[in-house]
Design an enzyme around this catalytic site. Sequence first.
Site, PDB file in Angstrom:
ATOM      1  N   LYS A  13       0.842  -1.210   0.000  1.00 20.30           N
ATOM      2  CA  LYS A  13       0.000   0.000   0.000  1.00 20.30           C
ATOM      3  C   LYS A  13       0.874   1.256   0.000  1.00 20.30           C
ATOM      4  CE  LYS A  13      -1.971  -1.143   3.918  1.00 20.30           C
ATOM      5  NZ  LYS A  13      -1.271  -2.394   4.227  1.00 20.30           N
ATOM      6  N   ARG A  88      -9.629   1.011   9.151  1.00 17.13           N
ATOM      7  CA  ARG A  88      -9.063  -0.298   9.439  1.00 17.13           C
ATOM      8  C   ARG A  88     -10.064  -1.196  10.156  1.00 17.13           C
ATOM      9  NH1 ARG A  88      -3.430   0.378   9.063  1.00 17.13           N
ATOM     10  NH2 ARG A  88      -2.299  -1.515   9.578  1.00 17.13           N
ATOM     11  N   ARG A 122      11.826  -5.822   4.466  1.00 15.10           N
ATOM     12  CA  ARG A 122      11.571  -4.375   4.396  1.00 15.10           C
ATOM     13  C   ARG A 122      12.579  -3.598   5.239  1.00 15.10           C
ATOM     14  NH1 ARG A 122       5.766  -2.058   5.419  1.00 15.10           N
ATOM     15  NH2 ARG A 122       5.966  -3.143   7.397  1.00 15.10           N
ATOM     16  N   ARG A 155      11.447  -1.875  10.942  1.00  8.53           N
ATOM     17  CA  ARG A 155      10.350  -1.445  11.819  1.00  8.53           C
ATOM     18  C   ARG A 155      10.190  -2.414  12.985  1.00  8.53           C
ATOM     19  NH1 ARG A 155       5.219   0.079   8.013  1.00  8.53           N
ATOM     20  NH2 ARG A 155       4.166  -1.125   9.633  1.00  8.53           N
ATOM     21  N   ARG A 166      -0.397  -8.900  13.442  1.00  5.02           N
ATOM     22  CA  ARG A 166      -0.974  -7.934  12.497  1.00  5.02           C
ATOM     23  C   ARG A 166      -1.832  -8.641  11.451  1.00  5.02           C
ATOM     24  NH1 ARG A 166       4.289  -5.388  10.644  1.00  5.02           N
ATOM     25  NH2 ARG A 166       3.075  -4.237   9.096  1.00  5.02           N
TER      26      ARG A 166
HETATM   27  P1  AP5 Z   1       4.876  -1.645   1.862  1.00  2.00           P
HETATM   28  O1  AP5 Z   1       4.536  -0.752   0.712  1.00  2.00           O
HETATM   29  O2  AP5 Z   1       5.681  -1.087   2.975  1.00  2.00           O
HETATM   30  O3  AP5 Z   1       3.565  -2.387   2.393  1.00  2.00           O
HETATM   31  P2  AP5 Z   1       2.306  -1.812   3.170  1.00  2.00           P
HETATM   32  O4  AP5 Z   1       1.094  -2.433   2.550  1.00  2.00           O
HETATM   33  O5  AP5 Z   1       2.373  -0.337   3.260  1.00  2.00           O
HETATM   34  O6  AP5 Z   1       2.522  -2.532   4.563  1.00  2.00           O
HETATM   35  P3  AP5 Z   1       2.518  -1.956   6.047  1.00  2.00           P
HETATM   36  O7  AP5 Z   1       3.215  -2.982   6.870  1.00  2.00           O
HETATM   37  O8  AP5 Z   1       3.009  -0.557   6.101  1.00  2.00           O
HETATM   38  O9  AP5 Z   1       1.006  -1.983   6.332  1.00  2.00           O
HETATM   39  P4  AP5 Z   1       0.356  -1.986   7.685  1.00  2.00           P
HETATM   40  O10 AP5 Z   1      -1.041  -1.723   7.284  1.00  2.00           O
HETATM   41  O11 AP5 Z   1       0.570  -3.212   8.489  1.00  2.00           O
HETATM   42  O12 AP5 Z   1       1.137  -0.850   8.497  1.00  2.00           O
HETATM   43  P5  AP5 Z   1       0.782   0.666   8.790  1.00  2.00           P
HETATM   44  O13 AP5 Z   1       2.017   1.460   8.713  1.00  2.00           O
HETATM   45  O14 AP5 Z   1      -0.397   1.094   8.017  1.00  2.00           O
HETATM   46  O15 AP5 Z   1       5.653  -2.916   1.232  1.00  2.00           O
HETATM   47  C1  AP5 Z   1       6.231  -3.886   2.082  1.00  2.00           C
HETATM   48  C2  AP5 Z   1       7.618  -4.271   1.542  1.00  2.00           C
HETATM   49  O16 AP5 Z   1       7.480  -4.919   0.274  1.00  2.00           O
HETATM   50  C3  AP5 Z   1       8.555  -3.095   1.305  1.00  2.00           C
HETATM   51  O17 AP5 Z   1       9.848  -3.495   1.682  1.00  2.00           O
HETATM   52  C4  AP5 Z   1       8.493  -2.842  -0.207  1.00  2.00           C
HETATM   53  O18 AP5 Z   1       9.733  -2.367  -0.708  1.00  2.00           O
HETATM   54  C5  AP5 Z   1       8.181  -4.212  -0.751  1.00  2.00           C
HETATM   55  N1  AP5 Z   1       7.258  -4.176  -1.885  1.00  2.00           N
HETATM   56  C6  AP5 Z   1       6.131  -3.432  -1.977  1.00  2.00           C
HETATM   57  N2  AP5 Z   1       5.507  -3.676  -3.148  1.00  2.00           N
HETATM   58  C7  AP5 Z   1       6.268  -4.612  -3.796  1.00  2.00           C
HETATM   59  C8  AP5 Z   1       6.146  -5.284  -5.033  1.00  2.00           C
HETATM   60  N3  AP5 Z   1       5.115  -5.051  -5.853  1.00  2.00           N
HETATM   61  N4  AP5 Z   1       7.091  -6.188  -5.384  1.00  2.00           N
HETATM   62  C9  AP5 Z   1       8.123  -6.428  -4.551  1.00  2.00           C
HETATM   63  N5  AP5 Z   1       8.298  -5.818  -3.370  1.00  2.00           N
HETATM   64  C10 AP5 Z   1       7.382  -4.928  -2.982  1.00  2.00           C
HETATM   65  O19 AP5 Z   1       0.323   0.587  10.324  1.00  2.00           O
HETATM   66  C11 AP5 Z   1       1.249   0.263  11.335  1.00  2.00           C
HETATM   67  C12 AP5 Z   1       0.525   0.190  12.665  1.00  2.00           C
HETATM   68  O20 AP5 Z   1      -0.040   1.475  13.003  1.00  2.00           O
HETATM   69  C13 AP5 Z   1      -0.667  -0.768  12.731  1.00  2.00           C
HETATM   70  O21 AP5 Z   1      -0.284  -2.104  12.985  1.00  2.00           O
HETATM   71  C14 AP5 Z   1      -1.486  -0.154  13.872  1.00  2.00           C
HETATM   72  O22 AP5 Z   1      -0.943  -0.479  15.115  1.00  2.00           O
HETATM   73  C15 AP5 Z   1      -1.296   1.333  13.649  1.00  2.00           C
HETATM   74  N6  AP5 Z   1      -2.355   1.874  12.777  1.00  2.00           N
HETATM   75  C16 AP5 Z   1      -2.199   2.376  11.519  1.00  2.00           C
HETATM   76  N7  AP5 Z   1      -3.364   2.769  11.027  1.00  2.00           N
HETATM   77  C17 AP5 Z   1      -4.300   2.515  11.964  1.00  2.00           C
HETATM   78  C18 AP5 Z   1      -5.699   2.661  12.035  1.00  2.00           C
HETATM   79  N8  AP5 Z   1      -6.396   3.160  10.991  1.00  2.00           N
HETATM   80  N9  AP5 Z   1      -6.339   2.274  13.177  1.00  2.00           N
HETATM   81  C19 AP5 Z   1      -5.662   1.773  14.211  1.00  2.00           C
HETATM   82  N10 AP5 Z   1      -4.336   1.583  14.219  1.00  2.00           N
HETATM   83  C20 AP5 Z   1      -3.651   1.943  13.100  1.00  2.00           C
HETATM   84 MG    MG Z   2       2.732   1.024   4.821  1.00  5.37          MG
END
Ligand code: AP5
Ligand code: MG
Length: 207
Positions: A13, A88, A122, A155, A166
Amino acid sequence: MNLVFLGPPGAGKGTLAGLAAPYLNIPHISTGAIFRKAIAAGTQLGIRIKANIDAGGLVDDPTTIKLVSERLTLDDAKKGYILDGFPRDIVQAKALDTFSKVDKVIDFDIDDDGVLARLAGRRVCRKCGFNWHITFNPPKIANICDKCGGEVYIRDDDKKESVKKRLEVYRKVTAPLIAYYRGKGILVNIDSRGGIEPIFAAFKRIF
Ligand code: AP5
Ligand code: MG
């Protein structure tokens, strides 16, 4: 264009939002990135949420909803936005309906093996937040961000136990949003198993 990026952790994402936001000239709003910034800055919010985020849990709904509703009042979000990681759960989705109208929800489809491979490799830039990957998209110099020269790090919530939690949380409380938005007729699916460029090409075909 008001967009929501939905999908499991590691689906890509944040990576696609980094390309799509300048393409559409709208801001990329990642609640996870905002929370990580608060943690790094040691703010009251950051101190309160750190342990829960590191363990793979969610931040409480009232805190998250307030943060996003305020963020969307800023000028840059008037022309549209990409919400990455919000809503979420169903409470957040219903709250969002009260303060904004979502045009499309992009659902990133990937299996657990794909997620695990992506999260295990990552590396994130401490300065600009760019998501690198040691195999799929490595920086030219190990541990240094090509974009800004910042240090790249793992991270805290990318540890094995946190990733497991997660994924459980995603299946239980976030995945039901797929049906919620399908019911509204605004869900678009993207096969997120391919490389970054083909996925961006598929995204551009939607618009
Ligand atoms: P990446 O693009 O980083 O993936 P992502 O989908 O953004 O994954 P996240 O882990 O950031 O999502 P998340 O929803 O768990 O975390 P968030 O920060 O939102 O890609 C991953 C890896 O793959 C990278 O290394 C990239 O280079 C590689 N890659 C990407 N695309 C690729 C491709 N096509 N081919 C090859 N490689 C690729 O949330 C973190 C925490 O914050 C949550 O757990 C929660 O505690 C809190 N939080 C956030 N939002 C909320 C909410 N709305 N409500 C409550 N708590 C929340
Ligand atoms: Mg992300």
